[in-house]
Write an enzyme that holds these catalytic residues in place. Sequence first.
Site, short mmCIF file in Angstrom:
data_model
loop_
_atom_site.label_atom_id
_atom_site.label_comp_id
_atom_site.label_asym_id
_atom_site.label_seq_id
_atom_site.Cartn_x
_atom_site.Cartn_y
_atom_site.Cartn_z
N TYR A 1 14.44 27.07 67.43
CA TYR A 1 14.48 27.96 66.28
C TYR A 1 13.32 28.94 66.33
O TYR A 1 12.17 28.55 66.59
CB TYR A 1 14.42 27.16 64.98
CG TYR A 1 15.74 26.57 64.56
CD1 TYR A 1 16.73 27.38 63.98
CD2 TYR A 1 16.02 25.21 64.71
CE1 TYR A 1 17.95 26.84 63.58
CE2 TYR A 1 17.22 24.67 64.32
CZ TYR A 1 18.19 25.49 63.75
OH TYR A 1 19.39 24.96 63.36
N GLU A 2 13.60 30.21 66.03
CA GLU A 2 12.58 31.25 66.05
C GLU A 2 12.45 31.99 64.72
O GLU A 2 11.50 32.77 64.54
CB GLU A 2 12.87 32.26 67.17
CG GLU A 2 12.91 31.63 68.56
CD GLU A 2 13.18 32.65 69.65
OE1 GLU A 2 12.99 33.86 69.39
OE2 GLU A 2 13.58 32.24 70.75
N ASN A 3 13.39 31.74 63.81
CA ASN A 3 13.38 32.45 62.52
C ASN A 3 13.47 31.44 61.38
O ASN A 3 14.23 30.46 61.45
CB ASN A 3 14.58 33.41 62.44
CG ASN A 3 14.59 34.42 63.58
OD1 ASN A 3 13.77 35.33 63.63
ND2 ASN A 3 15.51 34.24 64.52
N TYR B 1 17.48 33.01 69.14
CA TYR B 1 16.98 34.10 68.31
C TYR B 1 18.04 34.66 67.36
O TYR B 1 17.75 34.99 66.22
CB TYR B 1 16.44 35.24 69.18
CG TYR B 1 15.86 36.36 68.34
CD1 TYR B 1 14.62 36.22 67.75
CD2 TYR B 1 16.59 37.53 68.12
CE1 TYR B 1 14.10 37.22 66.93
CE2 TYR B 1 16.08 38.54 67.32
CZ TYR B 1 14.83 38.38 66.73
OH TYR B 1 14.32 39.37 65.93
#
Length: 338
Positions: A154-156, A112
């Site tokens: 990956y979160e963004n 994150y």
Amino acid sequence: MDSSKLLSSFLLSQPLLALLLPMTAAQNSNLFREYIGAQGRAVKFTDVPINPDVDFHFILAFAIDYTTSTSPSPTNGRFHSLWDTASLTPSDVASIKQNHGNVKVALSLGGYSVAGTIPATFHPSSVDSWLRNAVSSLTSLIEQYNLDGIDINYENFIIDANQHMFTECIGQLLTTLKRNGVIKFASIALYDDEPLQSYYKALWNNYSHVIDYVNFEFYAYPAGTTVSQFLGYYESQRSNYKGGKVLTSFVSDESKGLTPANGFFDACRILQKQGELPGIFVWSADNSKSNGFQYEKQAQEMLAMSAETPSQPSHGYWNAMKNWWPIWPLAAVVAAVV
């Protein structure tokens, strides 16, 4: 040979059953996975209890393609370790794998945030340049630590990094690392959120053949989630990643989702009885160190039973049984010939 015996043998042969029952629901397995090293709590591999009867994956969290300066900036695929490298060294990896033949170690990309400062955003300049840098830097890192697999977390995303760019960067990365023999397995990690899921669905639709596991973060659902709600969420995500091994999960500080104390293992037992529990993963060993890893022990004990206790036929099995009728004419011909 007696025709009735031949018919029975024909119908019950394992190769035939394999042909008749393609794409059935995910089967039980004894896979247990745990993220480690993200929170700087000096947790070591040897702190974590390892049941010899499970397939155990440690996942180092995280490797990032950002600089380590006070104002981190993206490096376009040049990855380095962000996990607690003082507690989880290359020699530690070698030792835990040597002492436990059922242990493999992977690394996770992204996460994150960058050391809690800014979001760890997927930020490629182009597919070709990011891929070239990622293959080179990750190959070096994986070989340095003698790792076995990779996890995409990956979160963004930036606006310019569209779904196609993410799909091709990650899909080609996994394809190349597998083709080169650098990794043995790959997973993706995500939770129920848009637009996040749209990126991973696009990746899955194009590159599911190089993705071995889906680490779905069911602990991102609200605190107070019930067993029935959890099972509904699980079925929804299985449909999103059809044919994939979607692992159940919990967060060991019990802050969110269906917790171990409130029914997580009850839900897993229901899936296990249906033959639909391909594994469990936990976030994270860093959190669990303070409670003695009690839930890790419980999860592994349950998964170890997968290899010992036959499961009930899954819903996919019974649905596939509806397609048995085409073999009867063929079976009758075989019997008549004999």
